[in-house]
Design a protein around this motif. Structure first.
Motif, PDB file in Angstrom:
ATOM      1  N   VAL A 112      19.656 -29.810  49.305  1.00 42.91           N
ATOM      2  CA  VAL A 112      20.563 -28.953  50.082  1.00 42.91           C
ATOM      3  C   VAL A 112      21.746 -29.780  50.599  1.00 42.91           C
ATOM      4  O   VAL A 112      22.898 -29.327  50.541  1.00 42.91           O
ATOM      5  CB  VAL A 112      19.813 -28.257  51.246  1.00 42.91           C
ATOM      6  N   CYS A 113      21.489 -30.991  51.063  1.00 42.49           N
ATOM      7  CA  CYS A 113      22.580 -31.855  51.532  1.00 42.49           C
ATOM      8  C   CYS A 113      23.537 -32.185  50.389  1.00 42.49           C
ATOM      9  O   CYS A 113      24.757 -32.179  50.565  1.00 42.49           O
ATOM     10  CB  CYS A 113      22.033 -33.135  52.145  1.00 42.49           C
ATOM     11  N   LYS A 114      22.993 -32.464  49.227  1.00 39.36           N
ATOM     12  CA  LYS A 114      23.827 -32.760  48.048  1.00 39.36           C
ATOM     13  C   LYS A 114      24.707 -31.559  47.724  1.00 39.36           C
ATOM     14  O   LYS A 114      25.911 -31.704  47.474  1.00 39.36           O
ATOM     15  CB  LYS A 114      22.923 -33.106  46.864  1.00 39.36           C
ATOM     16  N   TYR A 115      24.117 -30.368  47.733  1.00 44.94           N
ATOM     17  CA  TYR A 115      24.879 -29.154  47.454  1.00 44.94           C
ATOM     18  C   TYR A 115      25.991 -28.962  48.487  1.00 44.94           C
ATOM     19  O   TYR A 115      27.147 -28.698  48.132  1.00 44.94           O
ATOM     20  CB  TYR A 115      23.949 -27.934  47.430  1.00 44.94           C
ATOM     21  N   HIS A 163      19.558 -46.060  50.435  1.00 46.59           N
ATOM     22  CA  HIS A 163      20.826 -46.719  50.145  1.00 46.59           C
ATOM     23  C   HIS A 163      21.502 -46.121  48.922  1.00 46.59           C
ATOM     24  O   HIS A 163      22.724 -45.947  48.900  1.00 46.59           O
ATOM     25  CB  HIS A 163      20.556 -48.226  49.966  1.00 46.59           C
ATOM     26  N   SER A 164      20.749 -45.782  47.899  1.00 42.40           N
ATOM     27  CA  SER A 164      21.344 -45.263  46.666  1.00 42.40           C
ATOM     28  C   SER A 164      22.085 -43.944  46.910  1.00 42.40           C
ATOM     29  O   SER A 164      23.150 -43.703  46.329  1.00 42.40           O
ATOM     30  CB  SER A 164      20.273 -45.073  45.589  1.00 42.40           C
ATOM     31  N   ALA A 165      21.558 -43.091  47.780  1.00 44.88           N
ATOM     32  CA  ALA A 165      22.214 -41.821  48.091  1.00 44.88           C
ATOM     33  C   ALA A 165      23.531 -42.063  48.827  1.00 44.88           C
ATOM     34  O   ALA A 165      24.547 -41.425  48.529  1.00 44.88           O
ATOM     35  CB  ALA A 165      21.300 -40.940  48.928  1.00 44.88           C
ATOM     36  N   ILE A 166      23.527 -42.986  49.753  1.00 47.68           N
ATOM     37  CA  ILE A 166      24.748 -43.304  50.502  1.00 47.68           C
ATOM     38  C   ILE A 166      25.780 -43.942  49.576  1.00 47.68           C
ATOM     39  O   ILE A 166      26.972 -43.620  49.661  1.00 47.68           O
ATOM     40  CB  ILE A 166      24.422 -44.235  51.696  1.00 47.68           C
ATOM     41  N   SER A 167      25.334 -44.796  48.674  1.00 42.05           N
ATOM     42  CA  SER A 167      26.257 -45.401  47.706  1.00 42.05           C
ATOM     43  C   SER A 167      26.929 -44.334  46.852  1.00 42.05           C
ATOM     44  O   SER A 167      28.129 -44.409  46.583  1.00 42.05           O
ATOM     45  CB  SER A 167      25.514 -46.384  46.802  1.00 42.05           C
ATOM     46  N   GLN A 168      26.157 -43.334  46.458  1.00 46.63           N
ATOM     47  CA  GLN A 168      26.714 -42.249  45.653  1.00 46.63           C
ATOM     48  C   GLN A 168      27.749 -41.453  46.450  1.00 46.63           C
ATOM     49  O   GLN A 168      28.776 -41.048  45.907  1.00 46.63           O
ATOM     50  CB  GLN A 168      25.605 -41.316  45.152  1.00 46.63           C
TER      51      GLN A 168
END
Length: 172
Positions: free
Chosen positions: A68-71, A118-123
């Motif tokens: 949901v956050c990504k969307y 970390h990977s989500a924040i990097s994206q």
């Protein structure tokens, strides 16, 4: 045929969508919403007899929350959304800006309490700054003042935590 699992997933998805929308709209209460998410994940894992700290990535609530956050992030930063509101009045543009910054701030809070990795924040930084994962600028990406403001806001919010994680990663 509708199964209980499908109904449960739909209900969970609606609950999380509403929670995220409220958190984005009420930036001053985002810490409370993030703590609520953390507690929901802890309770879910406890009901499944899993340790909350080591099995957090197996949480259905967390998976739905991230989706949901990504969307919301993609929607609030999309070129189409800006074009749609470009001719609108200042109030509409202000709402779009608040939605994007609210989404970024909420995601930052989730990172600060270790619900995002970390990977989500990097994206997110990659998307905001128009770079590839190696930090090289992508010629076809659009950077504007709002995305730069979002990047700066996110870095101010999570910079210290991110720096510690990157230092630990380099030490390994």
């Amino acid at each position: 045929m509708i199964t209980n699992e499908k109904v449960d997933d739909e209900i969970l998805d609606r609950v999380i969508q509403n929670l995220v929308k409220k958190a984005i709209a009420e930036m001053k209460n985002q810490i409370i919403y993030c703590q609520l998410c953390k507690e929901m994940i802890r309770l879910e894992l406890q009901l499944r007899d899993l340790a909350p700290t080591s099995h957090q990535k197996h949480s259905s609530f967390r998976v739905h929350l991230i989706n949901v956050c990504k969307y919301q992030f993609d929607e609030s930063t999309s070129k189409e959304e800006r074009i749609k509101h470009e001719g609108d009045n200042m109030e509409a543009m202000s709402k779009l800006k608040n939605r994007m910054l609210g989404t970024i701030h909420f995601v930052g809070e989730l990172f600060r309490i270790n619900l995002l990795y970390h990977s989500a924040i990097s994206q997110i930084f990659t998307d905001l700054m128009g770079t590839n994962p190696d930090g090289e600028y992508q010629a076809n990406s659009e950077i504007d003042d709002l995305k730069i403001e979002g990047s700066v806001s996110l870095m101010n919010q999570i910079g210290e935590n991110l720096e510690k994680i990157l230092a630990k990663t380099k030490m390994k």
